[in-house]
Design a protein around this motif. Structure first.
Motif, PDB file in Angstrom:
ATOM      1  N   LYS A  55     -48.802 -27.028 -53.185  1.00 32.50           N
ATOM      2  CA  LYS A  55     -49.138 -27.967 -51.825  1.00 32.50           C
ATOM      3  C   LYS A  55     -47.750 -29.179 -51.803  1.00 32.50           C
ATOM      4  O   LYS A  55     -47.257 -29.558 -50.793  1.00 32.50           O
ATOM      5  CB  LYS A  55     -50.442 -28.723 -52.170  1.00 32.50           C
ATOM      6  CG  LYS A  55     -51.058 -29.696 -51.227  1.00 32.50           C
ATOM      7  CD  LYS A  55     -52.362 -30.187 -51.746  1.00 32.50           C
ATOM      8  CE  LYS A  55     -53.108 -30.972 -50.657  1.00 32.50           C
ATOM      9  NZ  LYS A  55     -54.210 -30.051 -49.812  1.00 32.50           N
ATOM     10  N   ILE A 169     -53.384 -25.225 -49.966  1.00 34.31           N
ATOM     11  CA  ILE A 169     -52.093 -25.580 -50.481  1.00 34.31           C
ATOM     12  C   ILE A 169     -51.245 -26.374 -49.220  1.00 34.31           C
ATOM     13  O   ILE A 169     -50.201 -26.868 -49.423  1.00 34.31           O
ATOM     14  CB  ILE A 169     -51.095 -24.584 -51.005  1.00 34.31           C
ATOM     15  CG1 ILE A 169     -51.089 -23.375 -50.039  1.00 34.31           C
ATOM     16  CG2 ILE A 169     -51.773 -24.080 -52.193  1.00 34.31           C
ATOM     17  CD1 ILE A 169     -49.841 -22.451 -50.079  1.00 34.31           C
ATOM     18  N   GLU A 170     -52.058 -26.262 -48.076  1.00 35.84           N
ATOM     19  CA  GLU A 170     -51.582 -26.850 -47.023  1.00 35.84           C
ATOM     20  C   GLU A 170     -51.235 -28.450 -46.982  1.00 35.84           C
ATOM     21  O   GLU A 170     -52.248 -28.962 -47.419  1.00 35.84           O
ATOM     22  CB  GLU A 170     -52.286 -26.362 -45.660  1.00 35.84           C
ATOM     23  CG  GLU A 170     -52.228 -24.971 -45.227  1.00 35.84           C
ATOM     24  CD  GLU A 170     -50.938 -24.377 -45.110  1.00 35.84           C
ATOM     25  OE1 GLU A 170     -49.835 -25.103 -44.761  1.00 35.84           O
ATOM     26  OE2 GLU A 170     -50.789 -23.259 -45.717  1.00 35.84           O
ATOM     27  N   PRO A 171     -50.051 -28.877 -46.912  1.00 39.50           N
ATOM     28  CA  PRO A 171     -50.015 -30.270 -47.079  1.00 39.50           C
ATOM     29  C   PRO A 171     -50.908 -31.302 -46.481  1.00 39.50           C
ATOM     30  O   PRO A 171     -51.375 -32.160 -46.857  1.00 39.50           O
ATOM     31  CB  PRO A 171     -48.713 -30.720 -46.528  1.00 39.50           C
ATOM     32  CG  PRO A 171     -47.736 -29.158 -46.662  1.00 39.50           C
ATOM     33  CD  PRO A 171     -49.058 -28.195 -46.271  1.00 39.50           C
TER      34      PRO A 171
END
Ligand code: OFO
Length: 174
Positions: A55, A169-171
């Motif tokens: 991330k 893991i997407e910011p």
């Protein structure tokens, strides 16, 4: 991206990678010592730490910085007993919390409010992880080496690992 913030984020990437390795080593130790529930819990935890690392990598790269993948020191391979495993886990999480707090400080000093906002997810995550590590350690102390208690404890950890959800893991997502 601000260079000081980028450096602090890269330091955190290494710390999360180290956490993942640390828990992987604990998982392997537990598996070799007949503690299958503890092993499952640690394998799951190791994966979560890898997600934390990914991330951060994605965030740095998407904001025009450069995520650096460093080599890691070897984690401990053997542990005295289950209590010492979780005592080390708690000590490690406390160090990670300090590092996240340092990252928050750097963001505020450099007036990088976007990264400051992003990092709040890690602040809450650390709070939960430290609390969990403390609770588990307290339970082990209560068991005090009793084999029936240890068996039940190991089963409980297996259930906790099954119940825990993965993280994106997407910011911008949890
Ligand atoms: Fe990444 O939260 Fe624990 O170390």
């Amino acid at each position: 991206m601000n260079k000081r913030v980028e450096k602090a984020l890269n330091d955190q990437i290494s710390k999360e990678a180290m956490s993942s390795q640390y828990y992987l080593s604990m998982a392997s130790w537990a598996e070799c010592n007949g503690l299958s529930g503890t092993a499952k819990f640690m394998y799951t935890h190791s994966d979560e730490e890898r997600f934390h690392m990914l991330k951060l990598i994605k965030f740095v790269n998407e904001r025009g910085g450069k995520a650096i993948i460093e080599s890691l020191e070897k984690p401990p391979v053997s542990f005295k007993n289950l209590e010492s495993v979780f005592a080390e886990l708690l000590a490690h999480e406390i160090r990670v919390t300090d590092s996240i707090n340092n990252l928050v400080d750097v963001c505020l000093q450099e007036k990088d409010y976007t990264t400051h906002n992003f990092i709040q997810w890690y602040v809450s995550e650390q709070l939960e992880e430290e609390a969990l590590a403390r609770t588990v350690l307290d339970k082990i102390k209560l068991i005090d080496g009793d084999s029936g208690g240890l068996y039940m404890f190991d089963k409980d950890l297996e259930n906790a690992a099954i119940a825990s959800n993965g993280v994106s893991i997407e910011p911008n997502q949890n």
